[in-house]
Design a protein around this motif. Structure first.
Motif, PDB file in Angstrom:
ATOM      1  N   ASP A 263       0.860  -1.187   0.000  1.00 52.44           N
ATOM      2  CA  ASP A 263       0.000   0.000   0.000  1.00 52.44           C
ATOM      3  C   ASP A 263       0.896   1.238   0.000  1.00 52.44           C
ATOM      4  O   ASP A 263       1.521   1.571   1.015  1.00 52.44           O
ATOM      5  N   SER A 264       0.961   1.916  -1.150  1.00 50.65           N
ATOM      6  CA  SER A 264       1.811   3.104  -1.279  1.00 50.65           C
ATOM      7  C   SER A 264       1.028   4.394  -1.077  1.00 50.65           C
ATOM      8  O   SER A 264       1.602   5.487  -1.196  1.00 50.65           O
ATOM      9  N   SER A 265      -0.278   4.299  -0.786  1.00 52.61           N
ATOM     10  CA  SER A 265      -1.102   5.503  -0.667  1.00 52.61           C
ATOM     11  C   SER A 265      -0.938   6.194   0.689  1.00 52.61           C
ATOM     12  O   SER A 265      -1.392   7.313   0.868  1.00 52.61           O
ATOM     13  N   ARG A 266      -0.300   5.542   1.622  1.00 53.68           N
ATOM     14  CA  ARG A 266      -0.125   6.114   2.954  1.00 53.68           C
ATOM     15  C   ARG A 266       1.162   6.930   3.026  1.00 53.68           C
ATOM     16  O   ARG A 266       2.067   6.743   2.199  1.00 53.68           O
ATOM     17  N   PRO A 267       1.268   7.791   4.042  1.00 56.82           N
ATOM     18  CA  PRO A 267       2.544   8.500   4.240  1.00 56.82           C
ATOM     19  C   PRO A 267       3.695   7.520   4.458  1.00 56.82           C
ATOM     20  O   PRO A 267       4.799   7.739   3.991  1.00 56.82           O
ATOM     21  N   GLU A 268       3.403   6.423   5.177  1.00 58.86           N
ATOM     22  CA  GLU A 268       4.388   5.353   5.359  1.00 58.86           C
ATOM     23  C   GLU A 268       3.897   4.119   4.605  1.00 58.86           C
ATOM     24  O   GLU A 268       2.826   3.590   4.888  1.00 58.86           O
ATOM     25  N   LYS A 269       4.702   3.671   3.636  1.00 60.29           N
ATOM     26  CA  LYS A 269       4.310   2.523   2.826  1.00 60.29           C
ATOM     27  C   LYS A 269       4.159   1.293   3.717  1.00 60.29           C
ATOM     28  O   LYS A 269       5.001   1.022   4.569  1.00 60.29           O
ATOM     29  N   MET A 270       3.065   0.533   3.530  1.00 59.76           N
ATOM     30  CA  MET A 270       2.776  -0.640   4.349  1.00 59.76           C
ATOM     31  C   MET A 270       2.798  -1.901   3.480  1.00 59.76           C
ATOM     32  O   MET A 270       2.424  -1.870   2.307  1.00 59.76           O
ATOM     33  N   LEU A 271       3.217  -3.007   4.103  1.00 60.11           N
ATOM     34  CA  LEU A 271       3.290  -4.307   3.430  1.00 60.11           C
ATOM     35  C   LEU A 271       2.307  -5.268   4.096  1.00 60.11           C
ATOM     36  O   LEU A 271       2.295  -5.409   5.317  1.00 60.11           O
ATOM     37  N   TYR A 272       1.471  -5.887   3.271  1.00 59.32           N
ATOM     38  CA  TYR A 272       0.501  -6.881   3.751  1.00 59.32           C
ATOM     39  C   TYR A 272       0.917  -8.244   3.181  1.00 59.32           C
ATOM     40  O   TYR A 272       0.940  -8.435   1.967  1.00 59.32           O
ATOM     41  N   ILE A 273       1.269  -9.160   4.056  1.00 55.79           N
ATOM     42  CA  ILE A 273       1.638 -10.520   3.642  1.00 55.79           C
ATOM     43  C   ILE A 273       0.530 -11.452   4.107  1.00 55.79           C
ATOM     44  O   ILE A 273       0.093 -11.380   5.264  1.00 55.79           O
ATOM     45  N   TYR A 274       0.057 -12.327   3.235  1.00 50.57           N
ATOM     46  CA  TYR A 274      -1.071 -13.178   3.601  1.00 50.57           C
ATOM     47  C   TYR A 274      -0.868 -14.598   3.094  1.00 50.57           C
ATOM     48  O   TYR A 274      -0.205 -14.836   2.097  1.00 50.57           O
ATOM     49  N   SER A 275      -1.423 -15.532   3.863  1.00 49.75           N
ATOM     50  CA  SER A 275      -1.410 -16.958   3.505  1.00 49.75           C
ATOM     51  C   SER A 275      -2.721 -17.573   3.967  1.00 49.75           C
ATOM     52  O   SER A 275      -3.234 -17.238   5.037  1.00 49.75           O
ATOM     53  N   LYS A 276      -3.244 -18.465   3.163  1.00 48.55           N
ATOM     54  CA  LYS A 276      -4.520 -19.104   3.481  1.00 48.55           C
ATOM     55  C   LYS A 276      -4.289 -20.342   4.330  1.00 48.55           C
ATOM     56  O   LYS A 276      -3.443 -21.173   4.013  1.00 48.55           O
ATOM     57  N   LEU A 277      -5.056 -20.450   5.432  1.00 49.57           N
ATOM     58  CA  LEU A 277      -5.010 -21.633   6.278  1.00 49.57           C
ATOM     59  C   LEU A 277      -6.059 -22.628   5.794  1.00 49.57           C
ATOM     60  O   LEU A 277      -7.128 -22.243   5.330  1.00 49.57           O
ATOM     61  N   ASN A 278      -5.751 -23.897   5.912  1.00 55.41           N
ATOM     62  CA  ASN A 278      -6.702 -24.923   5.478  1.00 55.41           C
ATOM     63  C   ASN A 278      -7.905 -25.006   6.396  1.00 55.41           C
ATOM     64  O   ASN A 278      -9.008 -25.349   5.975  1.00 55.41           O
TER      65      ASN A 278
END
Length: 744
Positions: A263-278
């Motif tokens: 997400d580059s729209s914020r003053p501080e760029k944020m990273l979202y890491i995701y994984s699907k659980l079974n």
């Protein structure tokens, strides 16, 4: 002719200069392209690595979640269908005795599981909720936890046995406690819930400790497919803002299994890491500032650019030197050609000699061919152990291409040695079994040897010789492998055999056959764990150690992963009890997280080291419990004596009445009092009353009958008898003697 020669010389000079400029420009362009590509690759590799780590965390969380779900479901269902609890759930009319017995059963279940905060039982026929001792049982309208009432009365299929994050008010306090609620209820033939149920509230701290191990710089969440939050490492459902929720919603809509979003729209760029659980279609999210995740990448970029620039400058300098070394002789040669019309055969021979030198140097590089072929062969064998095996025809072609001598029509024996002296191991095998076919690779710190044409007796002798000659820690061998496609499965089993060495440290040679009798069920010794925790809470370290030995003996009948899960869970349970007694300050000798515990298990060479950690905690807990118990008993005896001194005038004062008032059994209270004071409670009450009678006889004018009534004796004759027994005088004689002494 002369003019042509001058033009030729000038054009040659210009050509040399242009060649150098083009060469330098090419190096500069290549440098820029390489730096851009490297940075992008570094960034992509870093993000992919983080995503891969997050996926591994999700697999671990998925496994732990399944086990937690199974444990809570099994133990919860046992309580749910307990006859005493079933009576609380279903009876339209219930006796007070049955209510007490049922609540005691709930208290026993909660106390034997330190991660349980409280348990509620709902009876729809009475519209009443019964709860463990920390909460007050009451009518559903007056019951303090109204959120639980709503869950009972508005049961949804998706809520059944699914963790629900809630906040509960602490009893007798203004604080709140975060919990995960599991609701259980029966269904009728129409699939609707029956008007009764059971709720188990689990401490959120325990769930977060087991399920969500994260770095302090990131927020780890578990979200269901509808966007509802299941768990949060910040232990609150309000710690993400609307922007986070919007991004998470978009990720869920994309329905990707694993990945990341920036997400580059914020003053501080944020990273979202995701994984699907079974389990339950949940997603594991980690949200962190992009700069923190990419820490060091900018520095790496600067270093890379500096190195590339240095290489560029060195290349430019070397190319300039080479150009000068080539241009000057070449210019002289052109001048010579300009002076003479015919080429000298001597000059041609010199050029040919230079060509021969270049060719000879090129042929010298072929010396790396053998090592390169060996490397390819090793990598191919590693792929056979890690990935699905290709078709037989392709394997034969690859065996021929990489010079692998194994015969696909004969069985293969797998040998794994905990050591790195591969060539020495192969020499030992060839010296013992001269007809043997041997291929070897070094992989993940172990030497792996694939053998053919070796009988079982020779195999045993080979293993013993490898251990004794090379002084390695362990040698493990497999049963014959008759199909090449089973090679990967055999490798995984041999890795498990190597792992079992911590349970058999005195056995330098292990066989794959030790796995044949191991059970593959995923079980957990709940009853033994409950007995062990009860022993610790009672301060009985020796009894807890015996239960631990029973758990170890039981689990040795199962596969390695089941054993490891059992002792990791048992460790976290005991550690929770340890921290409750000694506070949250970490003992440096005790692993405090899942990662630290995994590292400890991977480092040990003998399981006795793990047992020593458990026994250390058992001894510390038992000593602290005994100390706390002794302190409580001292306070209890002092309170009891004070109560007797203040209530001696009550004719109904007795050991039984005091025991009922305190809430413990009369016999236990009597034994405890006698162990501290050396007399019974009844004798102490009599002593206090007699002493008070002496005081009143000396310093008051009350009649003896009035004095007897004032100190709690309804029977004056009994008072006379008891007083004379203690003072060898009647009350009247005692008053006369004491007053006479005062006058004298």
């Amino acid at each position: 002719m002369k003019r042509l020669r001058e033009i030729f010389l000038k054009s040659s000079s210009k050509y040399s200069l242009m060649t150098w400029i083009v060469f330098i420009s090419t190096i500069m362009f290549t440098t820029i392209v390489i730096s851009v590509v490297l940075y992008q690759n570094f960034e992509r590799v870093t993000l992919n690595t983080i995503t891969s780590l997050n996926h591994e965390l999700s697999i671990q969380a998925d496994s732990v979640s399944n086990h937690i779900q199974e444990v809570i479901e099994i133990s919860g269902m046992q309580t749910f269908y307990n006859p005493l609890v079933s009576r609380l759930r279903q009876a339209k009319m219930i006796k007070n005795f049955d209510v007490i017995a049922g609540i005691r059963e709930l208290n026993a279940f909660a106390s034997s599981n330190p991660y349980v905060h409280s348990v509620y039982v709902y009876n729809g026929r009475q519209d009443c909720i019964y709860a463990t001792s920390d909460s007050v049982s009451d009518n559903s309208i007056r019951f303090k936890d109204q959120d639980a009432v709503k869950l009972f009365k508005n049961c949804k299929p998706e809520d059944r046995l699914t963790p629900i994050f809630r906040t509960i008010n602490k009893p007798n306090s203004d604080g709140v406690q975060n919990v995960y609620t599991y609701i259980m209820y029966e269904l009728n033939s129409d699939g609707k819930s029956i008007d009764n149920g059971l709720i188990i509230n689990i401490y959120s701290d325990w769930i977060s400790q087991v399920l969500l191990q994260t770095d302090s710089g990131s927020n780890t969440l578990i979200i269901d497919k509808s966007g509802n939050m299941i768990a949060n490492s910040m232990n609150s459902i309000h710690d993400i803002d609307w922007k986070d929720r919007h991004n998470i919603k978009n990720i869920l809509v994309s329905n990707n299994g694993n990945g990341y979003f920036i997400d580059s729209s914020r003053p501080e760029k944020m990273l979202y890491i995701y994984s699907k659980l079974n389990c339950n279609d949940w997603y594991l999210f980690r949200i962190a500032p992009y700069s923190e995740c990419m820490q060091g990448l900018s520095e790496l970029k600067e270093k890379t650019l500096s190195i590339i620039m240095l290489i560029f400058l060195m290349g430019a300098g070397i190319s300039l030197i080479m150009l000068m070394r080539i241009y000057i002789p070449f210019n002289k040669m052109l001048h010579s050609i300009a002076k003479v019309n015919n080429e000298s055969s001597e000059d041609m021979n010199s050029i040919l000699k230079n060509l021969d030198f270049i060719v000879e140097n090129a042929l010298d590089t072929a010396q790396t061919k053998e090592s390169y072929a060996s490397l390819l062969k090793s990598e191919f064998l590693k792929q056979l152990l890690k990935d699905p095996v290709p078709q037989a025809e392709n394997i034969k072609q690859n065996f021929k291409m990489y010079n692998i001598h194994l015969d696909l029509n004969n069985p293969i024996t797998f040998l794994m040695v905990c050591g790195d002296r591969l060539d020495e191991y192969m020499k030992i095998i060839r010296d013992i079994a001269t007809q043997a076919i041997v291929e070897g690779i070094f992989m993940n710190g172990d030497s792996i040897l694939l053998l053919q044409s070796v009988d079982i007796d020779s195999l045993h002798y080979i293993c013993g010789q490898i251990h004794s000659i090379s002084n390695c820690n362990l040698v493990a061998y497999s049963k014959p492998i008759y199909e090449i496609r089973n090679l990967k499965k055999c490798y995984n089993r041999m890795c498990e055999v190597i792992s079992f060495h911590i349970f058999y440290p005195d056995c330098p040679v292990l066989s794959e056959s030790i796995l044949d009798n191991k059970l593959e069920d995923n079980i957990y010794p709940v009853k033994l764990e409950s007995d062990l925790i009860s022993a610790l809470k009672g301060g009985k370290s020796d009894q807890a150690k015996k239960k631990y030995d029973l758990i170890l003996a039981t689990m040795l009948n199962y596969r390695y992963n089941t054993i490891m899960f059992t002792f990791k869970r048992l460790y976290l349970t005991v550690l929770s009890l340890y921290k409750n007694l000694f506070g949250q300050e970490n003992d440096e000798s005790l692993p405090s997280t899942i990662e630290a515990l995994d590292d400890k298990f991977n480092m040990v060479h003998n399981f006795d080291e793990i047992t020593a950690i458990f026994f250390y905690m058992f001894d510390c807990i038992s000593k602290q419990v005994e100390y706390n118990k002794q302190s409580r008993n001292v306070r209890l005896i002092e309170q009891l004596k004070s109560r007797i001194k203040n209530s001696y005038s009550d004719p109904n004062l007795s050991p039984q009445s005091l025991a009922d008032e305190i809430g413990i059994s009369c016999s236990y209270l009597g034994k405890l009092f006698h162990s501290f004071e050396g007399i019974s409670i009844s004798e102490y009450i009599k002593q206090v009353r007699i002493e008070q009678a002496k005081h009143l006889l000396c310093f008051s004018n009350f009649s003896i009958k009035d004095i007897a009534n004032q100190i709690g004796f309804a029977n004056i004759q009994y008072f006379y008898t008891l007083f004379k027994k203690n003072t060898q005088k009647t009350p009247r004689e005692y008053r006369f003697v004491m007053r006479k002494d005062v006058k004298d």
